[in-house]
Design an enzyme around this catalytic site. Structure first.
Site, PDB file in Angstrom:
ATOM      1  N   HIS A  83       0.842  -1.206   0.000  1.00 28.32           N
ATOM      2  CA  HIS A  83       0.000   0.000   0.000  1.00 28.32           C
ATOM      3  C   HIS A  83       0.871   1.248   0.000  1.00 28.32           C
ATOM      4  O   HIS A  83       2.098   1.163   0.039  1.00 28.32           O
ATOM      5  CB  HIS A  83      -0.982   0.002   1.183  1.00 28.32           C
ATOM      6  CG  HIS A  83      -0.348   0.041   2.530  1.00 28.32           C
ATOM      7  ND1 HIS A  83       0.284  -1.047   3.090  1.00 28.32           N
ATOM      8  CD2 HIS A  83      -0.239   1.034   3.454  1.00 28.32           C
ATOM      9  CE1 HIS A  83       0.743  -0.730   4.286  1.00 28.32           C
ATOM     10  NE2 HIS A  83       0.445   0.524   4.531  1.00 28.32           N
ATOM     11  N   HIS A  85       1.338   3.906   2.088  1.00 30.17           N
ATOM     12  CA  HIS A  85       1.887   4.590   3.259  1.00 30.17           C
ATOM     13  C   HIS A  85       3.415   4.698   3.166  1.00 30.17           C
ATOM     14  O   HIS A  85       4.083   3.808   2.650  1.00 30.17           O
ATOM     15  CB  HIS A  85       1.487   3.877   4.547  1.00 30.17           C
ATOM     16  CG  HIS A  85       0.127   4.286   5.041  1.00 30.17           C
ATOM     17  ND1 HIS A  85      -0.624   3.515   5.893  1.00 30.17           N
ATOM     18  CD2 HIS A  85      -0.618   5.392   4.798  1.00 30.17           C
ATOM     19  CE1 HIS A  85      -1.773   4.128   6.147  1.00 30.17           C
ATOM     20  NE2 HIS A  85      -1.790   5.266   5.495  1.00 30.17           N
ATOM     21  N   HIS A  88       5.832   1.967   3.985  1.00 31.89           N
ATOM     22  CA  HIS A  88       5.783   0.766   3.140  1.00 31.89           C
ATOM     23  C   HIS A  88       6.210   1.041   1.691  1.00 31.89           C
ATOM     24  O   HIS A  88       6.502   0.094   0.966  1.00 31.89           O
ATOM     25  CB  HIS A  88       4.375   0.172   3.127  1.00 31.89           C
ATOM     26  CG  HIS A  88       3.978  -0.451   4.425  1.00 31.89           C
ATOM     27  ND1 HIS A  88       4.006  -1.810   4.643  1.00 31.89           N
ATOM     28  CD2 HIS A  88       3.579   0.104   5.595  1.00 31.89           C
ATOM     29  CE1 HIS A  88       3.628  -2.056   5.893  1.00 31.89           C
ATOM     30  NE2 HIS A  88       3.371  -0.918   6.482  1.00 31.89           N
ATOM     31  N   ASP A 191      -0.014  -4.218   6.080  1.00 28.36           N
ATOM     32  CA  ASP A 191      -0.946  -3.725   7.100  1.00 28.36           C
ATOM     33  C   ASP A 191      -2.354  -4.128   6.680  1.00 28.36           C
ATOM     34  O   ASP A 191      -2.743  -3.926   5.529  1.00 28.36           O
ATOM     35  CB  ASP A 191      -0.864  -2.198   7.215  1.00 28.36           C
ATOM     36  CG  ASP A 191       0.483  -1.738   7.759  1.00 28.36           C
ATOM     37  OD1 ASP A 191       1.253  -2.601   8.207  1.00 28.36           O
ATOM     38  OD2 ASP A 191       0.757  -0.534   7.719  1.00 28.36           O
ATOM     39  N   HIS A 408      -5.384  -1.052  11.693  1.00 28.23           N
ATOM     40  CA  HIS A 408      -4.521  -2.225  11.873  1.00 28.23           C
ATOM     41  C   HIS A 408      -5.303  -3.263  12.672  1.00 28.23           C
ATOM     42  O   HIS A 408      -6.157  -2.916  13.490  1.00 28.23           O
ATOM     43  CB  HIS A 408      -3.258  -1.860  12.655  1.00 28.23           C
ATOM     44  CG  HIS A 408      -2.300  -0.994  11.899  1.00 28.23           C
ATOM     45  ND1 HIS A 408      -1.346  -1.496  11.052  1.00 28.23           N
ATOM     46  CD2 HIS A 408      -2.161   0.359  11.864  1.00 28.23           C
ATOM     47  CE1 HIS A 408      -0.648  -0.502  10.541  1.00 28.23           C
ATOM     48  NE2 HIS A 408      -1.123   0.636  11.022  1.00 28.23           N
ATOM     49  N   HIS A 430       6.601  -5.763  11.804  1.00 25.63           N
ATOM     50  CA  HIS A 430       5.847  -4.518  11.938  1.00 25.63           C
ATOM     51  C   HIS A 430       5.225  -4.375  13.326  1.00 25.63           C
ATOM     52  O   HIS A 430       4.018  -4.228  13.494  1.00 25.63           O
ATOM     53  CB  HIS A 430       4.761  -4.449  10.850  1.00 25.63           C
ATOM     54  CG  HIS A 430       4.231  -3.064  10.594  1.00 25.63           C
ATOM     55  ND1 HIS A 430       3.342  -2.431  11.432  1.00 25.63           N
ATOM     56  CD2 HIS A 430       4.463  -2.189   9.592  1.00 25.63           C
ATOM     57  CE1 HIS A 430       3.036  -1.244  10.953  1.00 25.63           C
ATOM     58  NE2 HIS A 430       3.707  -1.069   9.828  1.00 25.63           N
TER      59      HIS A 430
END
Length: 694
Positions: A83, A85, A88, A191, A408, A430
């Site tokens: 994704h 973010h 990431h 995530d 999350h 993570h």
């Protein structure tokens, strides 16, 4: 079996594994016992996959990158981004443009669209020196050309690596990747959230149970409050603060949780007319572009949003205004400002925090997970003073509320998800070390059967597992229509694609593979002036099935040997062989050629009476013609010179050949030697075989 160990350098290994089966290695280059710079390296059977490529929000410059110096980027086959973010995806421009990586990179359509916007904003708001900048706008643009998109549930294969993705919840476009290498399946969740919110679907449950599940552990053993309670706390804090003349700061990243919170605020303001005179600002340079992206991907969201979109656009807010910069903001009276970034390290959110932190009427609502080392994490513990961007200190009088809308998975979601999947190997990434440790212990009690291994590797710590490498071939197509009996031989073509083996009938080859079958018909002409009956007689001594017939088109005599090779008497001086190429027919034709040549070399006891004995002069002329023809076939331009020598021209280089002595004259030594060798061999081939006296 799994083991962990520090790996000095993770490069493609050509050394065979001595243990039974093949070794699979997984190494976190980031997000190992930490939250930030997600990047997980995986190798198996010479294939290498990299999951995610993020930065650490608490650091800047090279220190924010994953440990790329532990690997050789040029050996990586595929890079999969879950994704958009920053933790990431934000080191992707650096990795694509400033390392030796030459593999392929994939992400979903929505992730690629938002990646460009978010990374451009990151470059603009980063308060670092030019030397510390990891990449610039040009690097981002060039990286966009290299990114390929993948749809949810679409299977892609690269160099024997098969992968597909599932909806992960979390943010728009977020994906969980399932990778299959030689039948070993690895699920990387990135995530994810199994809870549907106001605009996103919940994460899917894969239909296949993976051999290894690499899963986030952000919230460890914590449990989220029910959504309606969190929403009420959120709106109550904001309502009470603005009612008392205060200002509310909501630090959130421009995309992701921001859209969820804006939907909540817009609905709440619509239901409370007394708040209509109080402004809500979405303070981000990306505000309008972000909304355009979200409106584009409405169909990727949940049913609630899609139904609402049928009558009105849910992302066209009635009570929310965009704010591009601090210069446009008039700080007069109570208001609500949602500003990026979420960690309060820099940008609009930090500027507003520095302005408002000393006033006790104001409030800061932190709506999501905050990373260690950021200001947002610091103020949750409510220190008496904070350091401003200008280096001065100020009292922290404003109220700080932590109300998590972070998408999350909590412990309940994680344990349920893993129980439904039941992977034999679980690797936690993570998550902060303490939270991850508590989660590991609790999962061990959940999976008390002892068949599930749970591992929490640190950054650069390799996890090694061994899988049985037995090969299995499946019959497909016509061969699969009938179940063979025990001991029965199955005959077909074995096709290997990547690590998959299939056996199919030749006629099915074009249906189930990209291969096709072709029949090669061969023909050879042999000089032969003997009686055709002699050949038949000799063949019948070797082969059981030799049929005599006449060719329908030419009317010449023919012999059919085992219905595979046809021998034709083309003329009194030549015969020809015709056959469709396959191993058996090629062998039969070779034996016939040898037989005919041997007959020609024997004493001519059986000859055609009318055939006259050739004179030595005629044989010489015939040999001369054959030599000339063979030289032309080898060198192209061959002419007879005025001096009786042959003149051979090859690409403008001329050589002269004396046919009597075999001497060659040429300025090019290489050509000279080639012609001399060729002439010697041709002479040896065409020289008549002496017939001994009988």
């Amino acid at each position: 079996m799994a083991s962990t160990g520090q790996s000095p350098l993770l490069k493609r290994k050509d050394v065979p594994v001595t243990r039974e089966g093949d070794q699979l290695t997984i190494t976190p280059l980031g997000a190992g016992n930490e939250v930030g710079r997600s990047c997980v390296y995986m190798s198996y059977k010479g294939k290498i996959v990299l999951f995610d490529c993020g930065i650490h929000p608490a650091y800047s410059g090279m220190a924010a990158l994953p440990y790329f110096d532990e690997i050789d980027p040029s050996t990586i086959d595929v890079l999969l981004i879950t994704h958009f973010h920053l933790d990431h995806a934000a080191s992707l421009p650096y990795f694509l443009e400033k390392t030796t990586f030459r593999g392929r990179v994939f992400m979903t359509h929505a992730t690629k669209a938002i990646y460009r916007l978010l990374l451009s904003d990151y470059v603009k708001v980063s308060k670092v020196s030019v030397e510390d900048m990891l990449f610039d706008e040009q690097d981002i643009s060039r990286s966009m050309d290299k990114i390929e998109v993948i749809d949810f549930h679409q299977t892609v294969e690269v160099n024997g690596i098969k992968f597909w993705c599932y909806t992960a919840g979390h943010v728009l476009g977020a994906a969980m990747f399932m990778v299959d290498i030689a039948g070993v399946r690895v699920l990387y969740t990135g995530d994810y959230s199994r809870e549907e919110d106001r605009h996103l679907r919940a994460a899917e449950l894969p239909q296949f149970s993976p051999d290894i599940c690499i899963i986030e552990s952000t919230y460890g053993v914590q449990l989220h409050q029910p959504r309606h309670i969190r929403e009420k706390r959120f709106t109550d804090v904001i309502h009470s603060t603005v009612s008392q003349g205060g200002r509310v700061l909501i630090p959130a990243f421009a995309l992701g949780r921001a859209q969820e919170l804006l939907l909540i605020l817009d609905e709440y303001w619509s239901n409370h007319p007394e708040l209509h005179n109080i402004r809500i600002y979405y303070a981000s340079p990306l505000a309008k572009k972000c909304m355009a992206v979200y409106q584009t991907y409405i169909l990727s969201m949940n049913e609630r949003i899609r139904n609402q979109f049928a009558t009105s656009n849910p992302f066209k807010f009635k009570h929310i205004d965009s704010l591009n910069s601090i210069d446009e903001f008039k700080d007069v009276g109570p208001c609500v400002v949602m500003a990026s970034p979420g960690g309060l390290q820099s940008g609009l959110s930090r500027q507003l925090f520095d302005m408002w932190c000393a006033d006790k009427r104001n409030a800061c609502v932190i709506p999501g997970y905050v990373v260690e080392g950021t200001l947002a994490k610091t103020i949750i513990n409510e220190p008496k003073e904070v350091t401003l961007m200008n280096g001065l200190t100020a009292p922290l009088n404003m109220q700080v509320h932590y109300i998590s809308f972070s998408a999350h998975a909590d412990y309940a979601q994680t344990s349920t998800f893993l129980k439904e999947l039941m992977p034999p190997n679980i690797i936690l990434v993570h998550g902060e070390a303490n939270e991850m440790g508590r989660l590991k212990q609790k999962l061990i009690t959940e999976f008390s059967d002892g068949n599930t291994k749970i591992i929490t590797p640190k950054n650069c710590q390799s996890v090694e597992m061994y899988f049985n490498s037995e090969k299995m071939a499946k019959t497909i197509g016509r061969l699969a229509e009938k179940t063979p009996e025990v001991g029965e031989t199955v005959s077909g073509i074995l096709v290997k694609k990547g690590f998959t083996y299939q056996i199919m009938a030749p006629d099915d080859l074009h249906v189930f593979s990209q291969l096709t079958t072709t029949n090669i018909t061969q023909r050879i002409t042999i000089p032969y002036s003997g009686a055709f009956g002699v050949i038949k007689h000799r063949l019948e001594q070797i082969y059981e099935n030799v049929e005599s017939s006449t060719d329908e088109e030419s009317g010449v005599p023919t012999l059919q040997v085992h219905d595979q090779v046809t021998v034709k008497q083309d003329s009194e001086k030549h015969i020809s062989l015709h056959w469709t190429s396959d191993p058996v027919s090629d062998m039969v034709s070779d034996s016939i050629v040898a037989l005919v040549l041997n007959i020609s070399r024997e004493i001519p006891k059986v000859v055609v009476d009318s055939e006259a004995v050739k004179t030595e002069e005629e044989n010489g002329k015939k040999a001369e013609k054959v030599i000339h023809a063979l030289l032309v076939s080898l060198f192209g331009d061959v002419k007879l010179g005025e001096d009786g020598r042959l003149m051979i021209n090859v690409d403008g280089i001329v050589a002269h050949l004396d046919k009597q002595t075999g001497d060659v004259e040429s300025e090019n030594e290489g050509l000279k030697e080639r012609i001399r060798t060729a002439f010697r061999r041709i002479q040896s081939a065409v020289k008549p075989i002496p017939v001994s006296a009988s």
